[in-house]
Design a protein around this motif. Structure first.
Motif, short mmCIF file in Angstrom:
data_model
loop_
_atom_site.label_atom_id
_atom_site.label_comp_id
_atom_site.label_asym_id
_atom_site.label_seq_id
_atom_site.Cartn_x
_atom_site.Cartn_y
_atom_site.Cartn_z
N TYR A 197 0.83 -1.20 0.00
CA TYR A 197 0.00 0.00 0.00
C TYR A 197 0.87 1.26 0.00
O TYR A 197 0.65 2.18 -0.80
N LEU A 198 1.87 1.29 0.88
CA LEU A 198 2.73 2.47 0.98
C LEU A 198 3.59 2.63 -0.27
O LEU A 198 3.86 3.76 -0.70
N ALA A 199 4.02 1.53 -0.87
CA ALA A 199 4.81 1.62 -2.11
C ALA A 199 4.03 2.33 -3.20
O ALA A 199 4.58 3.14 -3.96
N GLY A 200 2.73 2.05 -3.27
CA GLY A 200 1.90 2.73 -4.25
C GLY A 200 1.79 4.22 -3.98
O GLY A 200 1.88 5.05 -4.91
N LEU A 201 1.64 4.59 -2.70
CA LEU A 201 1.59 6.01 -2.35
C LEU A 201 2.91 6.71 -2.65
O LEU A 201 2.92 7.85 -3.14
N ILE A 202 4.01 6.04 -2.36
CA ILE A 202 5.33 6.64 -2.59
C ILE A 202 5.55 6.91 -4.07
O ILE A 202 6.04 7.98 -4.47
N GLU A 203 5.18 5.95 -4.90
CA GLU A 203 5.33 6.13 -6.34
C GLU A 203 4.48 7.31 -6.83
O GLU A 203 4.91 8.12 -7.65
N GLU A 204 3.28 7.41 -6.28
CA GLU A 204 2.40 8.52 -6.65
C GLU A 204 2.99 9.86 -6.21
O GLU A 204 2.94 10.85 -6.94
N ARG A 205 3.58 9.90 -5.01
CA ARG A 205 4.16 11.15 -4.50
C ARG A 205 5.41 11.55 -5.29
O ARG A 205 5.70 12.74 -5.42
N ARG A 206 6.13 10.59 -5.81
CA ARG A 206 7.30 10.92 -6.63
C ARG A 206 6.86 11.62 -7.92
O ARG A 206 7.55 12.51 -8.41
N LYS A 207 5.71 11.20 -8.44
CA LYS A 207 5.21 11.81 -9.67
C LYS A 207 4.53 13.15 -9.38
O LYS A 207 4.66 14.09 -10.18
N ASN A 208 3.83 13.23 -8.26
CA ASN A 208 3.08 14.44 -7.91
C ASN A 208 3.33 14.80 -6.44
O ASN A 208 2.46 14.59 -5.59
N PRO A 209 4.54 15.30 -6.13
CA PRO A 209 4.85 15.60 -4.72
C PRO A 209 4.01 16.73 -4.17
O PRO A 209 3.64 17.67 -4.88
N GLY A 210 3.69 16.62 -2.87
CA GLY A 210 2.96 17.67 -2.17
C GLY A 210 3.79 18.20 -1.01
O GLY A 210 5.03 18.11 -1.03
N GLU A 211 3.13 18.72 0.01
CA GLU A 211 3.82 19.27 1.17
C GLU A 211 3.94 18.26 2.31
O GLU A 211 4.50 18.57 3.35
N ASP A 212 3.39 17.08 2.14
CA ASP A 212 3.37 16.09 3.21
C ASP A 212 4.73 15.42 3.36
O ASP A 212 5.60 15.51 2.49
N MET A 213 4.92 14.72 4.51
CA MET A 213 6.20 14.10 4.80
C MET A 213 6.55 12.99 3.82
O MET A 213 7.72 12.82 3.46
N LEU A 214 5.55 12.23 3.39
CA LEU A 214 5.82 11.14 2.45
C LEU A 214 6.39 11.69 1.15
O LEU A 214 7.34 11.14 0.59
N SER A 215 5.84 12.80 0.67
CA SER A 215 6.37 13.44 -0.53
C SER A 215 7.80 13.90 -0.32
O SER A 215 8.66 13.72 -1.19
N GLN A 216 8.05 14.49 0.85
CA GLN A 216 9.38 15.02 1.12
C GLN A 216 10.42 13.92 1.26
O GLN A 216 11.58 14.10 0.90
N LEU A 217 10.01 12.77 1.78
CA LEU A 217 10.94 11.64 1.86
C LEU A 217 11.15 11.00 0.49
O LEU A 217 12.26 10.59 0.16
#
Length: 415
Positions: free
Chosen positions: A204-224
């Motif tokens: 589940y988290l791997a999917g979110l991380i991949e999404e954040r790499r494409k569309n980063p936001g201000e959240d911690m997961l995006s920043q990591l």
């Protein structure tokens, strides 16, 4: 002193009040029986070991005995690499520094404090929701407040969609249960359950991380996930997954207990509750005293020695398993005057409730702020709150100790 005492400590029958057992345990500051762990129960000895580089947190250094009554349910293997909480320097230091960049000083010094208004809004909304049910005669504080509050906060902080909460709730419960040193549980079954939950949460988290790499936001997961490489390098994808899983689970499990234990204690001490209602600034010393008096993490069951160590005139050999009973140290009369008294006016509260040393609680500033806001607003808005069950039903877990439900009633809810 016998191994029977250790089994009593983790026996669910004593979950509501383990403190008399801790008092008996402190008569032997370092207890060891046959091939079991070395159990340390006094404040100064625990504090010293938490700062001792000869004590390892890495499970790969453990030699576990099947007869160890404090043996955690965690397996020696894992589907994910160890989180920094379970690593020693230098690996621990590198991962913790990278994780801290988007969370706190020196790179993000205002991150937690800037959330104050948002947190207050969540608290108000949850209490408004309780009022809207029109049933103040029976409120389950855990289900209606103590659990949804920190879960909402950690979801927003990490950038996890709150609508996915029911999915990771089950995974978090299973993984947290694996920490419980339950001698009656089937270790293989417990490990398989935790491993399956880790796999599902990791995917589940791997999917979110991949999404954040494409569309980063201000959240911690995006920043990591999307941060440029710094002096400590960058995290691999599996390291980000492990770290995010740790923050997601630890970011709410302990805070749920802190808030619930806090309200339970205040309802048992109505004079303190009244003082808090009149002066919300009292929430700061109240939370510190709660972390001493009713800590959400009771014990650290799995540490190991990298060399021989002498503690309280007991030689702990290299490779031994060490269990630190934090909640017992917090009630040590050699350190705290009248330790079994709840006293928010205590002048010196250097407790062990958030650990100490390099593994002190990563989210301590956020947990403190959440508890302060929660307890002060509950005190202000609930009219004549009272317990419906005392003691309430507790969670099975002996490590992460807190009520599973906290049934209370009140005469009404103030706006």
């Amino acid at each position: 002193m016998s191994r029977a005492m250790l089994r009593q400590i983790i026996d669910y029958a004593n979950r509501a009040d383990p403190y008399p057992l801790y008092e008996e345990l402190r008569k032997t500051p370092v207890f060891h029986d046959e091939d079991g762990p070395y159990v340390v129960s006094t404040y100064h000895e625990i504090q010293s070991l938490l700062h001792d580089p000869r004590i390892s947190s890495d499970p790969r250094n453990l030699t576990l005995s099947a007869s160890d009554p404090l043996m955690s349910g965690e397996g020696d293997e894992s589907t994910l690499p160890p989180v920094f909480l379970r690593l020693d320097p230098p690996d621990h230091d590198r991962l913790r520094r990278i994780t801290n960049r988007p969370f706190g000083p020196p790179h993000s010094p205002h991150r937690v404090d800037d959330m104050r208004g948002e947190l207050a809004g969540i608290v108000s909304g949850l209490i408004d929701g309780i009022a809207a049910t029109g049933s103040p005669e029976r409120i389950d504080l855990v289900e209606q407040f103590s659990y949804p509050f920190p879960v909402t906060v950690i979801c927003r902080l990490l950038g996890v969609p709150h609508e996915d909460e029911p999915r990771f709730h089950g995974w978090a419960d299973t993984i947290a249960a694996s920490l419980d040193p339950d001698p009656d549980a089937d270790p293989a079954e417990k490990f398989k359950g935790a491993a399956d939950a880790q796999i599902e949460l990791g995917m589940y988290l791997a999917g979110l991380i991949e999404e954040r790499r494409k569309n980063p936001g201000e959240d911690m997961l995006s920043q990591l996930a999307a941060a440029p490489e710094g002096p400590d390098g960058s995290m691999s994808t599996v390291e980000i997954i492990s770290t995010a899983a740790l923050l997601l689970i630890a970011g709410h499990e302990t805070t749920v207990n802190l808030i619930t234990n806090g309200m339970l204690t205040l309802l048992r001490h109505p004079e303190v509750l009244q003082r808090l209602r009149e002066d919300p600034r009292l929430s700061v010393p109240i939370v510190e005293e709660l972390l001493r008096y009713e800590p959400p993490v009771q014990l650290l069951p799995r540490r190991s020695t990298l060399t021989d160590i002498e503690v309280a005139e007991v030689n702990i050999p290299k490779g031994a398993t060490v269990s630190l009973i934090l909640a017992s140290g917090n009630r040590d009369p050699r350190r705290f005057e009248n330790p079994d008294r709840f006293d928010p006016d205590r002048g010196d509260i250097q407790h062990l409730g958030l650990g100490s040393g390099i593994h002190s609680c990563f989210g301590a500033p956020l947990a403190r702020l959440e508890a302060q806001l929660a307890l002060s607003e509950l005190a202000r808005r609930l009219e004549n709150p009272r317990l419906l069950e005392d003691p309430p039903p507790y969670r099975q877990n002996a490590v992460l100790r807190g009520p599973r439900h906290l049934p209370i009633a009140c005469d009404g809810i103030r706006p």
